[in-house]
Design a protein around this motif. Structure first.
Motif, short mmCIF file in Angstrom:
data_model
loop_
_atom_site.label_atom_id
_atom_site.label_comp_id
_atom_site.label_asym_id
_atom_site.label_seq_id
_atom_site.Cartn_x
_atom_site.Cartn_y
_atom_site.Cartn_z
N ASN A 201 59.98 37.24 -45.40
CA ASN A 201 59.55 38.61 -45.29
C ASN A 201 57.99 38.52 -45.06
O ASN A 201 57.46 37.74 -44.98
N GLU A 202 57.46 39.77 -44.81
CA GLU A 202 56.25 39.89 -43.66
C GLU A 202 55.04 39.75 -45.07
O GLU A 202 53.96 39.39 -45.38
N ASN A 203 55.95 40.15 -46.70
CA ASN A 203 54.70 39.56 -47.37
C ASN A 203 55.16 38.76 -49.33
O ASN A 203 54.58 39.18 -49.82
N THR A 204 55.48 37.38 -48.27
CA THR A 204 56.25 36.55 -48.68
C THR A 204 54.95 36.11 -49.16
O THR A 204 54.21 35.62 -48.56
N LYS A 205 54.52 35.41 -50.44
CA LYS A 205 54.03 34.82 -51.07
C LYS A 205 54.04 32.84 -51.43
O LYS A 205 55.32 33.39 -52.33
N ILE A 206 52.91 32.31 -51.68
CA ILE A 206 53.22 31.15 -52.13
C ILE A 206 52.33 30.80 -53.10
O ILE A 206 51.29 31.03 -53.46
N SER A 207 53.38 29.81 -54.20
CA SER A 207 52.49 29.63 -54.91
C SER A 207 51.57 27.45 -55.73
O SER A 207 53.04 27.04 -55.44
N ILE A 208 50.63 27.56 -55.29
CA ILE A 208 50.46 26.24 -54.79
C ILE A 208 50.63 25.29 -56.43
O ILE A 208 49.84 25.45 -57.49
N MET A 209 51.46 23.95 -55.92
CA MET A 209 51.19 23.54 -57.95
C MET A 209 50.96 22.19 -56.63
O MET A 209 51.14 21.57 -55.40
N PRO A 210 50.53 21.15 -57.63
CA PRO A 210 49.74 20.06 -57.51
C PRO A 210 51.15 18.75 -57.44
O PRO A 210 52.08 19.00 -58.06
N PRO A 211 51.21 17.69 -56.56
CA PRO A 211 51.80 17.21 -56.18
C PRO A 211 52.95 16.31 -57.47
O PRO A 211 53.64 16.14 -57.79
N HIS A 212 51.75 16.16 -58.65
CA HIS A 212 52.53 15.48 -59.41
C HIS A 212 53.02 16.08 -60.65
O HIS A 212 53.41 15.40 -61.22
N ARG A 213 53.19 17.46 -60.27
CA ARG A 213 54.46 18.27 -60.96
C ARG A 213 55.26 18.62 -60.03
O ARG A 213 55.74 19.89 -60.92
N SER A 214 54.87 18.51 -58.64
CA SER A 214 56.49 18.95 -58.01
C SER A 214 57.22 18.51 -58.17
O SER A 214 58.42 18.31 -57.55
#
Length: 240
Positions: A201-214
């Protein structure tokens, strides 16, 4: 609790798995996969309550063996691989509210399939939701491929880039930044979880993780990769 917001953690784990048999209780490092996520809940000072949703007696026994509570067995109508995770999270949240007589402002679902996530990753996703007054937050990592540069599809009888852009791109780094959704975390305000559009929706956010923990455990190869990561020096970065 964080800034007077009461927080529920849900952990959803089906017994069936197509890519990796018995995935949720396969041993990674020194513990079953699901315990990696549950330990974060145990370690966090932000989580007020947790609930585990599983249809598997075997998973239930493993969880109890490691000191975690199981309050119910997931009903059969929510045990199919075709069922949305959102439906399962909603059911688990309603169960807690109706049977344990508790109400929550925030619900965070921890994806068992991304076991290398750490406490900082989890608490960061919660803080983004509350500090930035987001409707919901989900975890991502920077994509290794770009739909503007080196991802193609068969469309209208020919091969072409997945996404078109007006300017010519000679280097992936010049293309718009894109992210891969991983199975680390989904965080919701209570009212958003039970709305018609809880994911985007209009106020969705993301939390960025490093690739080796993803690393998402979808195939046997992913399990081998995760095992390699935690057995090398990268383990220090994961825990740190």
């Amino acid at each position: 609790m964080y800034k007077n917001k009461k927080i529920l953690a849900t952990i959803c784990a089906r017994g069936g798995s197509q890519g990796v048999k018995g995935k949720n209780i396969r041993i990674l490092g020194d513990k079953p996969l699901i315990i990696h996520s549950l330990n974060l809940v145990r370690e966090s000072s932000l989580i007020d309550e947790y609930i585990i949703s599983t249809d598997s007696q075997e998973i239930m026994e493993v969880v109890k063996k490691h000191g975690f509570d199981i309050h119910f067995k997931r009903p059969d109508f929510l045990a199919s691989g075709k069922i949305s995770r959102i439906d399962v999270i909603q059911h688990a949240t309603k169960w807690v509210e109706e049977n344990l007589d508790q109400k929550f402002d925030v619900i965070i679902d921890l994806g068992v399939a991304t076991p290398l996530k750490n406490l900082e990753d989890m608490e960061n996703s919660i803080k983004i939701l509350i500090d930035e007054d987001a409707s919901n937050v989900f975890s991502v990592n920077v994509a290794s491929k770009s739909p503007y540069f080196n991802m193609v599809e068969f469309l209208d009888g020919k091969i072409q880039y997945v996404k078109k852009i007006e300017k010519k791109i000679n280097d992936r780094r010049d293309s718009p930044q894109v992210y891969e959704m991983n199975d680390g975390f989904n965080v919701f305000k209570h009212e958003i979880l039970f709305s018609d559009n809880p994911q985007f929706n209009e106020n969705t956010k993301i939390s960025i993780m490093p690739p080796h923990r993803s690393v998402d455990i979808d195939e046997e190869w992913d399990l081998l990769l995760a095992e390699f990561i935690i057995s090398t020096k990268i383990k220090e970065e994961i825990n740190g």
